[in-house]
Design an enzyme around this catalytic site. Structure first.
Site, PDB file in Angstrom:
ATOM      1  N   TYR A  27       0.826  -1.211   0.000  1.00 51.21           N
ATOM      2  CA  TYR A  27       0.000   0.000   0.000  1.00 51.21           C
ATOM      3  C   TYR A  27       0.863   1.266   0.000  1.00 51.21           C
ATOM      4  O   TYR A  27       0.354   2.372   0.108  1.00 51.21           O
ATOM      5  CB  TYR A  27      -0.922   0.008   1.231  1.00 51.21           C
ATOM      6  CG  TYR A  27      -0.174  -0.127   2.539  1.00 51.21           C
ATOM      7  CD1 TYR A  27       0.294   0.991   3.214  1.00 51.21           C
ATOM      8  CD2 TYR A  27       0.087  -1.374   3.076  1.00 51.21           C
ATOM      9  CE1 TYR A  27       0.994   0.868   4.398  1.00 51.21           C
ATOM     10  CE2 TYR A  27       0.776  -1.516   4.254  1.00 51.21           C
ATOM     11  CZ  TYR A  27       1.237  -0.389   4.921  1.00 51.21           C
ATOM     12  OH  TYR A  27       1.941  -0.517   6.090  1.00 51.21           O
ATOM     13  N   GLU A 103      11.610  -3.941   4.799  1.00 49.60           N
ATOM     14  CA  GLU A 103      10.467  -3.470   5.569  1.00 49.60           C
ATOM     15  C   GLU A 103      10.648  -3.616   7.082  1.00 49.60           C
ATOM     16  O   GLU A 103      10.239  -2.720   7.831  1.00 49.60           O
ATOM     17  CB  GLU A 103       9.209  -4.250   5.137  1.00 49.60           C
ATOM     18  CG  GLU A 103       8.887  -4.142   3.654  1.00 49.60           C
ATOM     19  CD  GLU A 103       8.541  -2.729   3.223  1.00 49.60           C
ATOM     20  OE1 GLU A 103       8.015  -1.961   4.057  1.00 49.60           O
ATOM     21  OE2 GLU A 103       8.800  -2.389   2.052  1.00 49.60           O
TER      22      GLU A 103
END
Length: 246
Positions: A27, A103
């Protein structure tokens, strides 16, 4: 978190293979720059979350002294967040370690599983939900910045740079992705920040076209230095650039 199930670190973050193909939902920057091989990609959404630029970043889009702001998800019972999901082959032993570093170790995110709903091809058709891996930053991580007035967030985004380029590029590319891939989607937080960044750039005589062009050139130089010519040529995104000083 009630809407997702956290995957234990010793089960996933160091894992190199899976027994069957799996989905990863992005996203943020994964929407236009996944960085790993995949078999298929589809746009879609997750329920129960809203996107917010509340996570700090000291590597890709900022520095230790001047952290940038990138997207994470917060729980929102009525929320829907659109993005892109990638189907990864079971034999792909590079995607998960790569994302664990990008991440989790550098970004401060954690891995969760979530229900992902592909965008229906036709208005009358339905989309079957799929399990997908999802990376979310929570307030307990060391990079967390949290909520702030939108003008303050926008100015911070405009001023910060990291190894992957300007923080503003991250925001603008995400807004462009949403407009082009899911024009019907609403994301007031994202588009309000985009409007403010463009306004402040104009006030400060900053040309966003030059800023984003420089970031793209740096990425292309990095690819040319590490990849045989034309191997990834088809993956270089087209430049969709605007200059606020025109």
């Amino acid at each position: 978190m009630n809407n997702v199930e956290e995957i234990k670190r010793n089960d996933m973050e160091g894992q190199e293979t899976k027994k069957e193909p799996f989905w990863i939902f992005g996203y943020g920057s994964l929407c236009w720059n996944p960085g790993f091989e995949y078999k298929q990609s589809v746009t879609g959404y997750v329920k129960g979350f809203s996107r917010r630029f509340w996570q700090g970043n000291t590597t890709h889009r900022g520095t230790e002294g001047k952290p940038g702001r990138v997207a994470t998800l917060i729980e929102d019972k009525e929320g829907i967040t659109w993005g892109k999901a990638f189907l990864v082959a079971a034999e792909n032993n590079a995607a998960l370690p790569y994302l664990s570093n990008r991440e989790c170790q550098l970004g401060g995110y954690r891995i969760y599983t979530v229900n992902f709903y592909p965008k229906p091809f036709l208005p009358s058709s339905s989309s079957d939900k799929k399990d997908a891996l999802l990376y979310i930053a929570v307030p307990e991580n060391k990079h967390w910045l949290g909520a702030a007035p939108l003008p303050e967030i926008a100015r911070q985004i405009l001023e910060c740079h990291g190894s992957s380029g300007p923080n503003a590029e991250y925001l603008l590319r995400l807004a462009d992705f949403m407009r082009e891939e899911i024009p019907e989607a609403l994301d007031e937080h994202l588009f309000s920040l985009e409007r403010l960044v463009r306004k402040f750039a104009g006030d400060m005589k900053i040309c966003l076209r030059s800023l984003m062009g420089e970031a793209q050139e740096r990425r292309e130089e990095k690819v040319e230095a590490t990849v045989p010519s034309n191997q990834f040529a088809s993956r270089v995104p087209e430049k969709k650039l605007r200059c606020v000083n025109m």
